[in-house]
Design a protein around this motif. Sequence first.
Motif, mmCIF file in Angstrom:
data_model
loop_
_atom_site.group_PDB
_atom_site.id
_atom_site.type_symbol
_atom_site.label_atom_id
_atom_site.label_comp_id
_atom_site.label_asym_id
_atom_site.label_seq_id
_atom_site.Cartn_x
_atom_site.Cartn_y
_atom_site.Cartn_z
ATOM 1 N N LEU A 57 0.840 -1.199 0.000
ATOM 2 C CA LEU A 57 0.000 0.000 0.000
ATOM 3 C C LEU A 57 0.873 1.245 0.000
ATOM 4 O O LEU A 57 1.856 1.336 0.747
ATOM 5 C CB LEU A 57 -0.927 0.008 1.220
ATOM 6 C CG LEU A 57 -1.962 -1.115 1.250
ATOM 7 C CD1 LEU A 57 -2.705 -1.124 2.580
ATOM 8 C CD2 LEU A 57 -2.952 -0.984 0.090
ATOM 9 N N THR A 58 0.513 2.202 -0.846
ATOM 10 C CA THR A 58 1.266 3.449 -0.955
ATOM 11 C C THR A 58 0.321 4.643 -0.810
ATOM 12 O O THR A 58 -0.903 4.509 -0.932
ATOM 13 C CB THR A 58 1.978 3.548 -2.315
ATOM 14 O OG1 THR A 58 0.998 3.513 -3.352
ATOM 15 C CG2 THR A 58 2.955 2.400 -2.505
ATOM 16 N N ALA A 115 6.809 -0.430 2.935
ATOM 17 C CA ALA A 115 6.506 -1.658 2.185
ATOM 18 C C ALA A 115 7.463 -2.794 2.544
ATOM 19 O O ALA A 115 7.406 -3.870 1.934
ATOM 20 C CB ALA A 115 6.565 -1.385 0.689
ATOM 21 N N SER A 116 8.342 -2.584 3.540
ATOM 22 C CA SER A 116 9.348 -3.618 3.825
ATOM 23 C C SER A 116 8.706 -4.890 4.368
ATOM 24 O O SER A 116 9.201 -6.002 4.112
ATOM 25 C CB SER A 116 10.408 -3.086 4.788
ATOM 26 O OG SER A 116 9.828 -2.622 5.992
ATOM 27 N N LEU A 117 7.601 -4.798 5.109
ATOM 28 C CA LEU A 117 6.906 -6.002 5.560
ATOM 29 C C LEU A 117 6.341 -6.758 4.355
ATOM 30 O O LEU A 117 6.469 -7.993 4.264
ATOM 31 C CB LEU A 117 5.787 -5.637 6.534
ATOM 32 C CG LEU A 117 4.906 -6.804 7.018
ATOM 33 C CD1 LEU A 117 5.744 -7.864 7.731
ATOM 34 C CD2 LEU A 117 3.789 -6.299 7.917
ATOM 35 N N ALA A 163 -4.165 -6.766 1.582
ATOM 36 C CA ALA A 163 -3.045 -5.848 1.331
ATOM 37 C C ALA A 163 -2.335 -5.621 2.661
ATOM 38 O O ALA A 163 -2.909 -5.842 3.735
ATOM 39 C CB ALA A 163 -3.536 -4.518 0.749
ATOM 40 N N VAL A 164 -1.091 -5.201 2.585
ATOM 41 C CA VAL A 164 -0.312 -5.078 3.814
ATOM 42 C C VAL A 164 0.545 -3.819 3.770
ATOM 43 O O VAL A 164 1.004 -3.404 2.701
ATOM 44 C CB VAL A 164 0.579 -6.332 4.017
ATOM 45 C CG1 VAL A 164 1.584 -6.486 2.884
ATOM 46 C CG2 VAL A 164 1.294 -6.281 5.363
ATOM 47 N N THR A 165 0.730 -3.233 4.934
ATOM 48 C CA THR A 165 1.654 -2.105 5.081
ATOM 49 C C THR A 165 2.343 -2.231 6.424
ATOM 50 O O THR A 165 1.795 -2.773 7.381
ATOM 51 C CB THR A 165 0.929 -0.748 4.965
ATOM 52 O OG1 THR A 165 1.889 0.308 5.013
ATOM 53 C CG2 THR A 165 -0.076 -0.549 6.094
ATOM 54 N N GLY A 166 3.556 -1.753 6.485
ATOM 55 C CA GLY A 166 4.329 -1.804 7.730
ATOM 56 C C GLY A 166 5.800 -1.961 7.425
ATOM 57 O O GLY A 166 6.177 -2.545 6.410
ATOM 58 N N SER A 167 6.614 -1.404 8.303
ATOM 59 C CA SER A 167 8.054 -1.604 8.167
ATOM 60 C C SER A 167 8.488 -2.640 9.209
ATOM 61 O O SER A 167 7.755 -2.938 10.150
ATOM 62 C CB SER A 167 8.802 -0.288 8.369
ATOM 63 O OG SER A 167 8.749 0.108 9.736
ATOM 64 N N ILE A 168 9.676 -3.174 9.017
ATOM 65 C CA ILE A 168 10.179 -4.163 9.984
ATOM 66 C C ILE A 168 11.592 -3.774 10.394
ATOM 67 O O ILE A 168 12.277 -3.009 9.701
ATOM 68 C CB ILE A 168 10.190 -5.588 9.389
ATOM 69 C CG1 ILE A 168 11.148 -5.661 8.200
ATOM 70 C CG2 ILE A 168 8.789 -6.018 9.003
ATOM 71 C CD1 ILE A 168 11.490 -7.080 7.777
ATOM 72 N N ASN A 169 12.023 -4.312 11.533
ATOM 73 C CA ASN A 169 13.429 -4.191 11.895
ATOM 74 C C ASN A 169 14.112 -5.539 11.664
ATOM 75 O O ASN A 169 13.484 -6.494 11.210
ATOM 76 C CB ASN A 169 13.592 -3.699 13.329
ATOM 77 C CG ASN A 169 12.971 -4.642 14.354
ATOM 78 O OD1 ASN A 169 12.831 -5.843 14.104
ATOM 79 N ND2 ASN A 169 12.610 -4.106 15.504
#
Length: 780
Positions: A556-557, A638-640, A660-666
Amino acid sequence: MSIAPLSAEVVGLPQLAIPDEVLGVGDDNINFFDLSSHHRAKTALAFGVKMRSTNAHIFVVAGEDSGRMTGTVEFLKTAMQQLPDVSDWIYLNNFISSHRPLPFRLPAKMGFRLKEVMGEFIDGMREVLQKTFSSPAYVNEVNSLTAVLEGDVQAKLDKIQESAKSKGLYIETGVDEFTIGTIEVKKKGKETDKLYTSKDIQEIREQIGEVTSAAHLNNRELSKKIQNIKKEEAKKVMDKLIQPLVDEFSSYLGNWIQELQNDILDHIDDLLEEDLEIEGLPGKDERYAVNLLVDNRSNASPSVIIDPSPTYESLFGSIKYRAAPTGYTTDFTMIRAGNLHRANGGVLVLRAEALAVSNELWVAIKMALRDQVIRIEERHRENSMPMLDAPAPESIPLDVQIVLVGAPMWYYTFFFNDPDFRSYFRIKADIEPDLPNTPENTQIYAQLIRCLAKNRAAKTIENDAIQYVLGYSCRWTNHRELFSSKFEALSDVVAEAGVVASEEGAPVIRLTDVKEAFYNRRLRNGNMEDRSHRDIESGIILIDTLESKVGMINALTVLNTGDHQYGMPNRVSVRTYVGEEGVINIERLTELGGPIQQKGAMILDGYLNGMFAQKHPVSCNCSLTFEQNYGEVEGDSASLAELMAILSSLSQIPIRQDLAVTGSINQFGQVQAVGGLIHKIEGFYRICKHRGLTGTQGVVIPKSNMVHVVLRGDVTRAIEEKKFFIWAVDTVEEAIEILMGTPAGKLTADESYPKGTVFASVMRQLKDYQKFLDRHPKTA
């Protein structure tokens, strides 16, 4: 592990209780600065006003549509009521150096009073002197002096005439000359005898010349005597008529009153002449005019002046010109005040961006603050021919506090890097972009909405409409527990709702009116959003909302057109194969990936190696890209999704395309918050709704973003009816289970993953790649 989707109550517009205190008529005295978002700025402004005597000035830092100008001006006007009264400023003629008019400071209302007194004085002087100089006593006295002079001259001329006649000559008197003629004497039968010689004529001419020269000298003496008589009479009159001027203004004007008297005595004849007005030429009375530069008759306290579009002349004043038959002329009465003059003793409010685009004006303001004076200069004439009669006014002491109001961008980029700025603008008043929706703020906010409805739409507003506006204010901040401080935008919405209510004949603003106002705004600004979604709906942009696929996921953007933000799904695809390069970020290779996006891709490498390379390297290549994207990609939200696509490609377990998915990860697999949640969710919902809601579609978001979800009513209803879902996850493992329908897997005691899990399938594929590399090292 099973994660329940979020309920409609925690994702819809917050239903904030309106305190009983605002269920009645709104309080017109309420101000933006009563809210906690403005408390810091309110305290700074109050302190700044106390510091005005130390040449400390203020910069109000606030975002657009925050009511920063309106609130600041209202606060300053209230604060100015505690300060001493302001003064009038005048310019008077400098009788010693006429090109250097003199400024004087007078108490408020005294400037206009001086104009009245001066007018009465000059008119009185002219009237009384005209009567005095036309009185029989004065006329007789002047006539007697004139008669003595004329008699003396005539006696001398008569004596010369007698002498001339004895020699056969006579003197004829003209207007401005004397003519010598001859007297002819004829004897019978004889020619005329001449009794004079040329020498006699020369002597007579010399005698006449002596009499004439003496007469001119005596005329000058006579003029002096008459002028002295006029001065004596004028002084007697002036001593009486000027007393009101002396009594009221001597303490303010000092020696100027004496210079005025001396000048009048030196210009009595000019004063007596009728002041005939000739177009383009100044009248004689303007010599004694009062140029009321700043008139504070109507101001009970120091002024708060706003200059919305400042120029040098609008701030520092100007000198005007009048067209005359011989060209352009001017004098001290044509000096005009600038806003620095009008704000003297009070506050001048300027927009920061107006100064930022005019370095010359900014430099001029700094010079004025440095020297503490206001100089009126004709900068537009710097390269032109000087005018001899143009005044060069004496400067006026500057006693003003300048308040700049502007966005943080101007404060931190243009002004703060200027050392002089920090010397003068020592007080920073920072208005926060949002505020907690506490009961106290909710009460004030609701009251403000009522005031806006009354002032902008001339209507009252119903309580459920207020509640909806409060919820939408939270939506603007992307936070369920915060109100937006964009009060100007809020005011516009209320005004638009008032128009809708009026069109339908409603006496009050209702909930339906407010909803329509918000809908109309979105409709007006959403052209680009509609066009983008048409490309997906027509199949030009490939987005699946059904079934499951390997190595593909709907990320998702958020897109921003300046006046409108909207969300769009974007397919992320991954192909994995034998190799040793790890994640291959196509966006980076094509220079379409921004630094943060590239950082997110590198974090993926760190996660994969941490999870699967404890005993052998991650022996694979992962080709990663945003499909059908031809612009720059920035951010790590979008890294997730990218990681899910990589794991799907490695494990060959498909990903649900109805999600759909959104989220960053470490690097440890924790899912982190991102921005734009509202627009992202609603963008994917729109695609699903257009194609038909199946009851399985939804969005996966970071759990830490739950407080940022404030959705529109149509999306909330779909969630309530279980036609659309939102899941909030904390870890990669939770996301895997929702998106792939298979457990992620936990590392067992033998450092392996259970069969049938995603991680077990990934590890198996990586081992196969490694075996191939071991058998074919050159191929790698």
